[in-house]
Design a protein around this motif. Structure first.
Motif, PDB file in Angstrom:
ATOM      1  N   ALA A 132     -13.556  16.277  -1.998  1.00  0.00           N
ATOM      2  CA  ALA A 132     -12.418  16.459  -2.896  1.00  0.00           C
ATOM      3  C   ALA A 132     -11.529  15.224  -2.890  1.00  0.00           C
ATOM      4  O   ALA A 132     -11.070  14.760  -3.942  1.00  0.00           O
ATOM      5  CB  ALA A 132     -11.622  17.694  -2.484  1.00  0.00           C
ATOM      6  N   VAL A 133     -11.285  14.704  -1.704  1.00  0.00           N
ATOM      7  CA  VAL A 133     -10.438  13.514  -1.586  1.00  0.00           C
ATOM      8  C   VAL A 133     -11.089  12.324  -2.274  1.00  0.00           C
ATOM      9  O   VAL A 133     -10.430  11.541  -2.960  1.00  0.00           O
ATOM     10  CB  VAL A 133     -10.165  13.214  -0.097  1.00  0.00           C
ATOM     11  N   TYR A 134     -12.401  12.192  -2.093  1.00  0.00           N
ATOM     12  CA  TYR A 134     -13.121  11.065  -2.694  1.00  0.00           C
ATOM     13  C   TYR A 134     -13.067  11.134  -4.221  1.00  0.00           C
ATOM     14  O   TYR A 134     -12.725  10.152  -4.893  1.00  0.00           O
ATOM     15  CB  TYR A 134     -14.568  11.087  -2.213  1.00  0.00           C
ATOM     16  N   ILE A 135     -13.416  12.297  -4.770  1.00  0.00           N
ATOM     17  CA  ILE A 135     -13.432  12.434  -6.222  1.00  0.00           C
ATOM     18  C   ILE A 135     -12.025  12.297  -6.796  1.00  0.00           C
ATOM     19  O   ILE A 135     -11.820  11.611  -7.812  1.00  0.00           O
ATOM     20  CB  ILE A 135     -14.037  13.792  -6.627  1.00  0.00           C
ATOM     21  N   SER A 136     -11.055  12.917  -6.155  1.00  0.00           N
ATOM     22  CA  SER A 136      -9.685  12.807  -6.655  1.00  0.00           C
ATOM     23  C   SER A 136      -9.185  11.372  -6.544  1.00  0.00           C
ATOM     24  O   SER A 136      -8.408  10.909  -7.395  1.00  0.00           O
ATOM     25  CB  SER A 136      -8.754  13.750  -5.892  1.00  0.00           C
ATOM     26  N   GLY A 137      -9.646  10.649  -5.520  1.00  0.00           N
ATOM     27  CA  GLY A 137      -9.266   9.246  -5.389  1.00  0.00           C
ATOM     28  C   GLY A 137      -9.748   8.412  -6.563  1.00  0.00           C
ATOM     29  O   GLY A 137      -9.062   7.486  -7.015  1.00  0.00           O
ATOM     30  N   LEU A 138     -10.928   8.746  -7.071  1.00  0.00           N
ATOM     31  CA  LEU A 138     -11.459   8.028  -8.229  1.00  0.00           C
ATOM     32  C   LEU A 138     -10.650   8.309  -9.492  1.00  0.00           C
ATOM     33  O   LEU A 138     -10.668   7.501 -10.434  1.00  0.00           O
ATOM     34  CB  LEU A 138     -12.922   8.428  -8.470  1.00  0.00           C
ATOM     35  N   LEU A 139      -9.956   9.444  -9.517  1.00  0.00           N
ATOM     36  CA  LEU A 139      -9.214   9.834 -10.718  1.00  0.00           C
ATOM     37  C   LEU A 139      -7.843   9.185 -10.813  1.00  0.00           C
ATOM     38  O   LEU A 139      -7.232   9.199 -11.889  1.00  0.00           O
ATOM     39  CB  LEU A 139      -9.041  11.355 -10.733  1.00  0.00           C
ATOM     40  N   ILE A 140      -7.364   8.620  -9.722  1.00  0.00           N
ATOM     41  CA  ILE A 140      -6.030   8.019  -9.728  1.00  0.00           C
ATOM     42  C   ILE A 140      -5.975   6.865 -10.726  1.00  0.00           C
ATOM     43  O   ILE A 140      -6.828   5.972 -10.726  1.00  0.00           O
ATOM     44  CB  ILE A 140      -5.662   7.514  -8.319  1.00  0.00           C
ATOM     45  N   GLY A 141      -4.989   6.893 -11.578  1.00  0.00           N
ATOM     46  CA  GLY A 141      -4.835   5.847 -12.590  1.00  0.00           C
ATOM     47  C   GLY A 141      -5.464   6.204 -13.922  1.00  0.00           C
ATOM     48  O   GLY A 141      -5.328   5.454 -14.886  1.00  0.00           O
ATOM     49  N   MET A 142      -6.158   7.335 -13.995  1.00  0.00           N
ATOM     50  CA  MET A 142      -6.781   7.755 -15.254  1.00  0.00           C
ATOM     51  C   MET A 142      -5.880   8.745 -15.976  1.00  0.00           C
ATOM     52  O   MET A 142      -5.385   9.700 -15.362  1.00  0.00           O
ATOM     53  CB  MET A 142      -8.148   8.396 -14.989  1.00  0.00           C
ATOM     54  N   GLY A 143      -5.679   8.536 -17.264  1.00  0.00           N
ATOM     55  CA  GLY A 143      -4.835   9.427 -18.040  1.00  0.00           C
ATOM     56  C   GLY A 143      -3.450   9.517 -17.424  1.00  0.00           C
ATOM     57  O   GLY A 143      -2.859   8.506 -17.033  1.00  0.00           O
ATOM     58  N   PRO A 144      -2.911  10.720 -17.275  1.00  0.00           N
ATOM     59  CA  PRO A 144      -1.571  10.880 -16.695  1.00  0.00           C
ATOM     60  C   PRO A 144      -1.574  10.968 -15.169  1.00  0.00           C
ATOM     61  O   PRO A 144      -0.521  11.193 -14.565  1.00  0.00           O
ATOM     62  CB  PRO A 144      -1.098  12.202 -17.315  1.00  0.00           C
ATOM     63  N   ILE A 145      -2.731  10.793 -14.538  1.00  0.00           N
ATOM     64  CA  ILE A 145      -2.840  10.918 -13.078  1.00  0.00           C
ATOM     65  C   ILE A 145      -2.342   9.631 -12.424  1.00  0.00           C
ATOM     66  O   ILE A 145      -2.978   8.578 -12.544  1.00  0.00           O
ATOM     67  CB  ILE A 145      -4.286  11.217 -12.652  1.00  0.00           C
ATOM     68  N   GLU A 146      -1.232   9.703 -11.721  1.00  0.00           N
ATOM     69  CA  GLU A 146      -0.616   8.501 -11.165  1.00  0.00           C
ATOM     70  C   GLU A 146      -0.744   8.381  -9.646  1.00  0.00           C
ATOM     71  O   GLU A 146      -0.658   7.271  -9.120  1.00  0.00           O
ATOM     72  CB  GLU A 146       0.871   8.474 -11.546  1.00  0.00           C
ATOM     73  N   ASP A 147      -0.905   9.485  -8.938  1.00  0.00           N
ATOM     74  CA  ASP A 147      -0.970   9.389  -7.478  1.00  0.00           C
ATOM     75  C   ASP A 147      -1.952  10.410  -6.915  1.00  0.00           C
ATOM     76  O   ASP A 147      -2.556  11.201  -7.651  1.00  0.00           O
ATOM     77  CB  ASP A 147       0.416   9.582  -6.853  1.00  0.00           C
ATOM     78  N   ALA A 148      -2.090  10.401  -5.585  1.00  0.00           N
ATOM     79  CA  ALA A 148      -3.076  11.250  -4.916  1.00  0.00           C
ATOM     80  C   ALA A 148      -2.767  12.729  -5.096  1.00  0.00           C
ATOM     81  O   ALA A 148      -3.684  13.550  -5.247  1.00  0.00           O
ATOM     82  CB  ALA A 148      -3.137  10.898  -3.425  1.00  0.00           C
ATOM     83  N   ASN A 149      -1.499  13.098  -5.066  1.00  0.00           N
ATOM     84  CA  ASN A 149      -1.132  14.508  -5.214  1.00  0.00           C
ATOM     85  C   ASN A 149      -1.522  15.051  -6.582  1.00  0.00           C
ATOM     86  O   ASN A 149      -2.056  16.161  -6.703  1.00  0.00           O
ATOM     87  CB  ASN A 149       0.369  14.698  -4.980  1.00  0.00           C
ATOM     88  N   GLN A 150      -1.263  14.276  -7.620  1.00  0.00           N
ATOM     89  CA  GLN A 150      -1.658  14.697  -8.959  1.00  0.00           C
ATOM     90  C   GLN A 150      -3.174  14.758  -9.086  1.00  0.00           C
ATOM     91  O   GLN A 150      -3.717  15.660  -9.729  1.00  0.00           O
ATOM     92  CB  GLN A 150      -1.084  13.727  -9.998  1.00  0.00           C
ATOM     93  N   ALA A 151      -3.854  13.802  -8.453  1.00  0.00           N
ATOM     94  CA  ALA A 151      -5.312  13.748  -8.544  1.00  0.00           C
ATOM     95  C   ALA A 151      -5.952  14.966  -7.890  1.00  0.00           C
ATOM     96  O   ALA A 151      -6.878  15.569  -8.449  1.00  0.00           O
ATOM     97  CB  ALA A 151      -5.826  12.468  -7.896  1.00  0.00           C
ATOM     98  N   ILE A 152      -5.479  15.352  -6.708  1.00  0.00           N
ATOM     99  CA  ILE A 152      -6.060  16.511  -6.022  1.00  0.00           C
ATOM    100  C   ILE A 152      -5.744  17.794  -6.781  1.00  0.00           C
ATOM    101  O   ILE A 152      -6.544  18.746  -6.774  1.00  0.00           O
ATOM    102  CB  ILE A 152      -5.558  16.597  -4.561  1.00  0.00           C
ATOM    103  N   SER A 153      -4.608  17.827  -7.456  1.00  0.00           N
ATOM    104  CA  SER A 153      -4.262  18.987  -8.266  1.00  0.00           C
ATOM    105  C   SER A 153      -5.224  19.133  -9.438  1.00  0.00           C
ATOM    106  O   SER A 153      -5.696  20.240  -9.740  1.00  0.00           O
ATOM    107  CB  SER A 153      -2.823  18.869  -8.776  1.00  0.00           C
TER     108      SER A 153
END
Length: 469
Positions: free
Chosen positions: A164-185
Motif C-alpha cells: 500500500a505504501v509503495y503504490i500510494s508513494g507512486l501516486l504522489i504528485g498525480m492529479g490532486p494528490i500532493e502528499d503521502a496522507n492523500q495518496a494512502i487515502s
C-alpha cells in the motif's frame, strides 16, 4: 514544464525502453536503470543527469519513509525466523485433528492473517501446513496455490502494508494528490475496485469447500493425491522445505509462539489500524518499528546474545535490498516521466481513440502482461502507474472519480495477477518452496484458476469503464 507540455515522442521513450527491456531481459532493476539513464540523455541533461535525477527523486521525505518501512519489515521477518516462531506454530497445528476441507480453510485464513509480507506469507503457510496437508492427501500443487493466492493478492488490498505504501508513494504528485496522507487515502478508496485480488482470494475459499469444483491440471493433481496417496506426481522435482530460509532458529532458544509471533503481529495491526482511525493516517512504519523493538527485547531477555540479534537484523535488511532498489528506480522513472511530460504526450496522441470507457480494462491487461513477463509486480507498478493514473485524472477532469480509482486498482490487480502466476516471480517460487511442490507443476495448476479470476475482473472493468463516465 508548463501544464500540458511535453517533449514529443521522446517523452515516451524511457517508459517504452523500460517495457521492452523488461520483456527481453526479465530484469526489472536493469530495465528501469537503463531507461532512466537514456531518458536523462534524451532530455538533454548530460551525463550528470542520472545522478541528479536520483538525488531529486530519492532525497525526499516520502522515499525516506518508505525506505525505513521496508527495512523494519525485513528485520521483523528475520526475527521470526531466528526465534523459531514458524516451527512453534507448526507444532501447535500438528496437535489438532482437522478434516481435509478444514486444513485448506485454515491455510486460507492463515494466508490472509499473515498479510504484512507477500514474501513471508507463502513460506509460512506452506511450511506450517505441509505436514497436515500431506496426511489429508492434499496435493502439494493445491497447497502451493493456496499459499500463493493469499500472499500478494491479500497484501495489495491492506492499506497498512508495504504494498500500500509503495503504490500510494507512486501516486504522489498525480492529479490532486500532493502528499503521502492523500495518496494512502486514495489507495484505500481504490481497494474495492481491485477485482482481481478480491476474486482470487475468494476463489481459494470456494475451491476449498468445493463450492467451485477443481478443474484442469489441478483436478488431476487432487485426484492423484486422493486416489493414489501421491501428493507429488511421479518424477516431480519439489523445492524442498529445508531450503526455505538462510536464517535458522537460534539453538536452545525457547519461547512461546504468543510472544515471538502473535504479539508482534498484534502490535503492528493495533498501531497501524489505531492510528489510521484516530489520526486519519496509518503509522505503518512506526508500527513495524515498535514490533521490531519489542521482539528484539524478548529475544535478548530470553537469552539470545545482543551481537546475534544485530546480525539477524542486518540479515533482514539485506533481504529487502532488491525491493529497495526497485523502489528507488521506480521513484526515479516516475519523476523523469513527469518532467518529460510523458502522460501529456500520450493524452495528445491518444485522445482521439483511447476513450475512458476502455482505460481500466486495457490498463489491467497491459499490467498483467508486463508483470507475467517480468515476474515482478512492483516493477510493473513503476512502469504503468505513472502513465495510467495521469491519463485517468485527465479523463476525470482532475477529480478523484470511480474511473480514477478503478484505473489505479487495475494497475495494482494486473501487477499482482502477472506476478503471482509467473514462473519467474519471487512469490511463485516461494509458494512452491514453502509447499515443497514441483515449481512448474505449481505454475501449470494455478494459471487456469488465475486466468478465470482475471477474465472476470477484466469484464467488470469494462462495465465500469462504460458506466463511470
Amino acid at each position: 514544464m508548463e501544464a500540458g507540455a511535453h517533449l514529443g515522442i521522446i517523452s515516451i521513450l524511457p517508459a517504452a525502453i523500460a517495457i521492452i527491456l523488461a520483456f527481453k531481459t526479465r530484469n526489472t532493476v536493469f530495465s528501469l536503470a537503463v531507461a532512466c539513464f537514456i531518458g536523462v540523455l534524451m532530455a538533454g541533461q548530460g551525463l550528470l543527469g542520472f545522478p541528479n535525477l536520483l538525488k531529486g527523486a530519492l532525497g525526499t521525505t516520502s522515499f525516506s519513509w518508505i525506505l525505513l518501512l521496508e527495512l523494519f519489515i525485513g528485520i521483523l521477518i528475520a526475527f521470526f525466523q531466528r526465534t523459531g516462531a514458524i516451527q512453534g506454530f507448526t507444532r501447535i497445528m500438528d496437535n489438532r485433528k482437522l478434516s481435509r476441507v478444514k486444513i485448506q480453510l485454515v491455510a486460507w485464513v492463515m494466508g490472509m492473517f499473515v498479510f504484512f509480507s507477500d514474501y513471508f506469507s507463502p513460506l509460512f503457510v506452506g511450511s506450517t501446513m505441509r505436514g497436515l496437508s500431506d496426511k489429508a492427501k492434499i496435493s502439494r500443487e493445491k497447497l502451493a496455490y493456496i499459499a500463493d493466492s493469499t500472499s500478494a493478492p491479500v497484501s495489495v488490498m491492506v492499506p497498512i502494508t508495504g504494498w500500500a505504501v509503495y503504490i500510494s508513494g507512486l501516486l504522489i504528485g498525480m492529479g490532486p494528490i500532493e502528499d503521502a496522507n492523500q495518496a494512502i487515502s486514495v489507495f484505500t478508496r481504490s481497494v474495492p475496485f481491485n477485482f482481481y485480488a478480491i476474486i482470487a482470494v475468494a476463489f481459494v475459499g470456494l475451491f476449498a469447500i468445493g463450492a467451485i469444483p477443481d478443474f484442469g491440471p489441478m483436478k488431476a493433481a487432487e485426484k492423484r493425491a486422493l486416489e493414489e496417496g501421491k501428493v507429488l506426481r511421479d518424477g516431480a522435482d519439489p523445492l524442498l522445505g529445508e531450503e526455505l530460509t538462510d536464517t535458522p532458529p537460534y539453538e536452545g532458544f525457547s519461547c512461546s509462539v504468543l510472544a515471538t509471533f502473535i504479539l508482534p503481529v498484534l502490535i503492528v495491526i493495533s498501531i497501524a489500524v489505531g492510528t489510521f482511525i484516530t489520526m486519519k493516517s496509518a503509522k505503518t512504519m512506526e508500527a513495524f518499528m515498535t514490533a521490531v523493538v519489542v521482539l528484539g527485547i524478548i529475544m535478548r531477555v530470553k537469552g539470545i546474545p545482543f551481537n546475534d540479534i544485530m546480525k539477524t537484523a542486518m540479515a533482514g535488511m539485506k533481504g529487502v535490498l532488491p525491493a529497495i532498489i526497485i523502489l528507488a528506480l521506480s521513484f526515479s522513472i516516475n519523476k523523469l516521466s513527469k518532467d518529460m511530460g510523458t502522460a501529456n504526450y500520450i493524452i495528445s496522441v491518444t485522445e482521439s481513440w483511447l476513450t475512458p470507457n476502455l482505460l481500466p480494462a486495457l490498463t489491467f491487461l497491459i499490467a498483467s502482461t508486463i508483470a507475467f513477463s517480468t515476474g515482478t509486480s512492483w516493477g510493473t507498478f513503476a512502469i504503468v502507474m505513472p502513465i495510467a493514473a495521469p491519463l485517468a485524472f485527465s479523463f476525470a477532469g482532475g477529480e478523484i472519480t470511480s474511473l480514477v480509482l478503478a484505473t489505479i486498482a487495475a494497475v495494482a490487480g494486473g501487477g499482482v495477477f502477472g506476478d503471482h502466476c509467473s514462473p519467474l516471480s519471487d512469490t511463485t517460487i516461494l509458494a512452491s518452496t514453502g509447499a515443497a511442490s514441483d515449481h512448474i507443476d505449481h505454475v501449470k495448476t494455478q494459471i487456469p484458476y488465475a486466468l478465470m479470476a482475471a477474465g472476470l475482473a477484466a469484464a467488470v472493468y469494462l462495465v465500469i469503464g462504460f458506466t463511470a463516465v
